[in-house]
Motif scaffolding. Structure first.
Motif, PDB file in Angstrom:
ATOM      1  N   ALA A 410      86.830 -16.342  69.005  1.00  0.00           N
ATOM      2  CA  ALA A 410      86.208 -15.289  69.822  1.00  0.00           C
ATOM      3  C   ALA A 410      85.192 -14.498  69.005  1.00  0.00           C
ATOM      4  O   ALA A 410      84.119 -14.131  69.511  1.00  0.00           O
ATOM      5  CB  ALA A 410      87.280 -14.343  70.369  1.00  0.00           C
ATOM      6  N   LEU A 411      85.526 -14.273  67.737  1.00  0.00           N
ATOM      7  CA  LEU A 411      84.603 -13.554  66.849  1.00  0.00           C
ATOM      8  C   LEU A 411      83.317 -14.343  66.663  1.00  0.00           C
ATOM      9  O   LEU A 411      82.213 -13.775  66.667  1.00  0.00           O
ATOM     10  CB  LEU A 411      85.280 -13.303  65.503  1.00  0.00           C
ATOM     11  CG  LEU A 411      84.485 -12.503  64.471  1.00  0.00           C
ATOM     12  CD1 LEU A 411      84.206 -11.088  64.975  1.00  0.00           C
ATOM     13  CD2 LEU A 411      85.233 -12.446  63.138  1.00  0.00           C
ATOM     14  N   GLY A 412      83.435 -15.666  66.516  1.00  0.00           N
ATOM     15  CA  GLY A 412      82.238 -16.503  66.391  1.00  0.00           C
ATOM     16  C   GLY A 412      81.372 -16.432  67.629  1.00  0.00           C
ATOM     17  O   GLY A 412      80.130 -16.343  67.529  1.00  0.00           O
ATOM     18  N   SER A 413      82.014 -16.419  68.795  1.00  0.00           N
ATOM     19  CA  SER A 413      81.252 -16.376  70.058  1.00  0.00           C
ATOM     20  C   SER A 413      80.520 -15.053  70.209  1.00  0.00           C
ATOM     21  O   SER A 413      79.334 -15.013  70.557  1.00  0.00           O
ATOM     22  CB  SER A 413      82.198 -16.584  71.241  1.00  0.00           C
ATOM     23  OG  SER A 413      82.807 -17.845  71.186  1.00  0.00           O
ATOM     24  N   ILE A 414      81.216 -13.946  69.956  1.00  0.00           N
ATOM     25  CA  ILE A 414      80.587 -12.632  70.148  1.00  0.00           C
ATOM     26  C   ILE A 414      79.525 -12.387  69.073  1.00  0.00           C
ATOM     27  O   ILE A 414      78.536 -11.682  69.316  1.00  0.00           O
ATOM     28  CB  ILE A 414      81.649 -11.502  70.156  1.00  0.00           C
ATOM     29  CG1 ILE A 414      81.103 -10.250  70.864  1.00  0.00           C
ATOM     30  CG2 ILE A 414      82.110 -11.152  68.758  1.00  0.00           C
ATOM     31  CD1 ILE A 414      80.891 -10.403  72.339  1.00  0.00           C
ATOM     32  N   SER A 415      79.699 -12.995  67.907  1.00  0.00           N
ATOM     33  CA  SER A 415      78.672 -12.884  66.857  1.00  0.00           C
ATOM     34  C   SER A 415      77.391 -13.601  67.288  1.00  0.00           C
ATOM     35  O   SER A 415      76.280 -13.132  67.018  1.00  0.00           O
ATOM     36  CB  SER A 415      79.185 -13.469  65.537  1.00  0.00           C
ATOM     37  OG  SER A 415      80.283 -12.736  65.055  1.00  0.00           O
ATOM     38  N   ARG A 416      77.548 -14.734  67.979  1.00  0.00           N
ATOM     39  CA  ARG A 416      76.379 -15.454  68.492  1.00  0.00           C
ATOM     40  C   ARG A 416      75.673 -14.637  69.577  1.00  0.00           C
ATOM     41  O   ARG A 416      74.441 -14.668  69.685  1.00  0.00           O
ATOM     42  CB  ARG A 416      76.790 -16.823  69.032  1.00  0.00           C
ATOM     43  CG  ARG A 416      77.148 -17.827  67.952  1.00  0.00           C
ATOM     44  CD  ARG A 416      77.215 -19.243  68.499  1.00  0.00           C
ATOM     45  NE  ARG A 416      78.277 -19.415  69.472  1.00  0.00           N
ATOM     46  CZ  ARG A 416      79.546 -19.698  69.160  1.00  0.00           C
ATOM     47  NH1 ARG A 416      79.902 -19.813  67.887  1.00  0.00           N
ATOM     48  NH2 ARG A 416      80.444 -19.861  70.114  1.00  0.00           N
TER      49      ARG A 416
END
Length: 465
Positions: A410-416
Motif C-alpha cells: 500500500a505504501l508503494g502504491s500511495i508513493s506512486r
C-alpha cells in the motif's frame, strides 16, 4: 459461502481439569442440544431466553454421561453470530469425548481449526485483522504481547485502517468523477489539496510499517545474543539472567560449541537469550561450526551483549569491540558491552576510559556474572533497548507479517500517487494506483480476501476457537 452445518469441539485445553467446555455452533445447535440435554423441568431449549444457563444432564438414550451447565446464545448475539451452546462438564477426558460422540451421533460434525472464529468473520462479527488477533491473544506470552493483541482484537488497528480507506475512497470518487467529465475539461480535485492528503496518508501508512519492527519483537520476543571470546563468562551470564543452570559452565575453553537458547519474561517483554560459542581460532571442526553460528546469531539479534573480562588486556577488549562492530548493523542493532568480573577490578573507571570503539548509543556496564552483581542494571538496559516506554497506549503496532507485507505494498502504491501528482501524470493513472492502495488495505481487514488466504490464516488456530 458460509457452511450451514452445526459444528462442535472441546474448547478447553486437553487433559484433566475441574471443568471443560464443549462448544456447539450452527443452525441446529439448539435442536441437537434438545436431544441430549435433560433437566428436571423438561425445558425446550429453543424456547429459553438467550444468554441463560441451565442445569441438567447429558444423556445418550437412558445413560447419563454427566451433570452439566448448558449456556444458550442465540443468533446474531453470539461469538460466531449463529445459535450457539456451551456445555460446561466435568473435566475428565473420557467425559469430554463421550459428549463429543453423542453430539456427532445427533447431527453435529467436528469443527476444523479456527472454524468458530472463521464463522465470526464470515458473519460480520469481526474483520480479518481482529480474527487474527484472537490467535495472537491466545498465544501471548508477555504483558506487551497481550496488550497489543487485545487492542487489535478490540478494533484499534481496524479503526486506523477504516479511517485511511474512507479518506482514499472519498478521494477516488472525486478522481473518478473527473474522469467521467474528462471531455469537458472539468477539474474536481484541487491538486494542492490532493498532494497534502496523499502525503498525510503516506505518512500514516509509513508509521504503521515502521511499527512492525517493534511489533515483531513484542510478539516473538527480543533476540539477545551473548557473544565474546572463550571463557569470559557467557554461560555464567546466561544462567544468572535465567536464574537457573541452563548452560554448562567450565574453565575449559570451548565448552559451548553450539548456540543455547532460552526465554524469560522481563518487565512484561519476552527476551530470547542466545548463548553462543566463544570466538577464537580453533582447529576443532565442531567448535568451528559453533563459531560460524555465533556470527549468524549475532547478525539476527536485536541486542548484542558483548562480554569481555579483565583477564585480557585492554587491547584485546578493544579488538573484540572492533570485530563486533564489523559484524552487526549499527543502525538496527543495540550493542551492550559488559565488562565481567567487576569483583576483581580495582579501578573500573580507568578501564572505561581506555575502552575504544563505542558509539554514543552503546552502553558500557561493569558486572559480575558469577556474583550476579549489577545484573539488574543489565536487565534495565535490555528493557530500555526495546523502547516500549516511547509507545503511547493508543498507538497501533503492527505485529503480523501478512499485515506488514500488505502495508508495504500500500505504501508503494500511495508513493506512486504522490510522485504522479508531482509529475502531472494523467488522472486515470493516479486512479489506478489509488485503487491498488485500497486493495492492499482491504486485504488486511478482509474486505478483499480469497479462500486461500482464509484457509492459511485459520489453519493455524487451535480446534475449538
Amino acid at each position: 459461502m458460509i457452511d450451514q452445518s452445526t459444528i462442535c469441539a472441546i474448547s478447553t485445553a486437553p487433559g484433566n481439569g475441574a471443568i471443560a467446555i464443549v462448544r456447539l455452533s450452527g443452525a441446529n445447535a439448539l435442536d441437537i442440544s434438545n436431544k441430549i440435554f435433560h433437566s428436571s423441568k423438561a425445558k425446550d431449549l429453543k424456547e429459553q431466553k438467550a444468554n441463560t444457563v441451565h442445569f441438567g444432564t447429558i444423556q445418550e438414550e437412558d445413560t447419563i454421561i454427566d451433570e452439566v451447565l448448558l449456556s444458550i446464545f442465540k443468533a446474531p448475539h453470539s461469538y460466531t453470530g449463529e445459535d450457539s451452546v456451551e456445555i460446561a462438564c466435568h473435566g475428565a477426558p473420557f467425559i469430554q469425548q463421550r459428549i463429543l460422540q453423542v453430539l456427532l451421533k445427533n447431527g453435529a460434525r467436528m469443527a476444523r481449526p479456527g472454524e468458530y472464529t472463521q464463522r465470526a468473520f464470515l458473519n460480520g462479527k469481526m474483520d480479518l485483522s481482529q480474527a487474527e488477533a484472537v490467535a495472537d491473544l491466545i498465544a501471548s506470552s508477555s504483558a506487551a504481547a497481550h496488550r497489543v493483541a487485545l487492542q487489535q482484537m478490540r478494533g484499534g488497528f481496524s479503526n486506523e485502517l477504516a479511517a485511511l480507506r474512507e479518506r482514499l475512497l472519498n478521494f477516488i470518487s472525486l478522481v473518478e468523477l473527473e474522469l467521467d467529465f474528462g471531455e469537458e475539461d472539468v477539474e474536481f480535485v484541487d491538486r494542492s489539496q490532493l498532494t497534502k492528503l496523499v502525503i498525510e496518508i503516506r505518512n500514516l501508512i509509513q508509521k504503521l510499517v515502521d511499527s512492525f519492527e517493534l511489533g515483531n519483537v513484542i510478539k516473538n520476543g527480543v533476540p539477545v545474543a551473548i557473544v565474546g571470546n572463550t571463557n569470559v563468562g557467557k554461560s555464567t551470564l546466561l544462567n544468572a539472567l535465567l536464574n537457573e543452570d541452563r548452560a554448562i559452565v567450565s574453565d575449559i575453553a570451548g565448552t559451548t560449541r553450539d548456540v543455547i537458547e532460552d526465554t524469560i519474561n522481563l518487565g512484561g517483554i519476552t527476551f530470547r537469550f542466545i548463548d553462543t560459542a566463544g570466538i577464537r581460532t580453533t582447529q576443532d571442526r565442531i567448535e568451528s561450526m559453533g563459531i560460524e553460528r555465533t556470527y549468524s546469531k549475532m547478525k539476527q539479534a536485536k541486542v548484542v551483549l558483548l562480554l569481555v573480562d579483565t583477564d585480557r588486556d585492554i587491547l584485546s577488549i578493544n579488538e573484540s569491540i572492533t570485530n563486533v562492530n564489523k559484524t552487526i548493523d549499527r543502525k538496527a542493532q543495540h550493542l551492550v558491552v559488559c565488562v565481567n568480573k567487576i569483583d576483581l577490578i580495582a579501578n573500573p573507571q580507568q578501564i572505561a576510559n581506555e575502552i575504544k570503539g563505542l558509539n554514543p548509543a552503546d552502553k558500557l556496564l561493569f558486572i559480575s556474572a558469577k556474583q550476579k552483581h549489577n545484573i539488574e542494571s543489565l536487565i534495565n538496559e535490555l528493557l530500555r533497548s526495546v523502547e516500549l516506554d516511547k509507545v503511547n497506549e493508543q498507538d497501533v503496532i503492527v505485529t503480523n507479517i501478512r499485515h506488514f507485507e500488505a502495508l508495504k505494498n500500500a505504501l508503494g502504491s500511495i508513493s506512486r500517487v504522490q510522485d504522479g501528482i508531482g509529475n502531472q501524470i494523467p488522472t486515470d493513472f493516479l486512479a489506478q494506483d489509488i485503487r491498488e492502495c485500497l486493495h492492499f488495505l482491504g486485504e488486511i481487514t478482509g474486505d478483499i480476501s480469497t479462500d486461500e488466504i482464509l484457509g492459511n490464516i485459520f489453519k493455524n488456530f487451535c480446534i475449538g476457537k
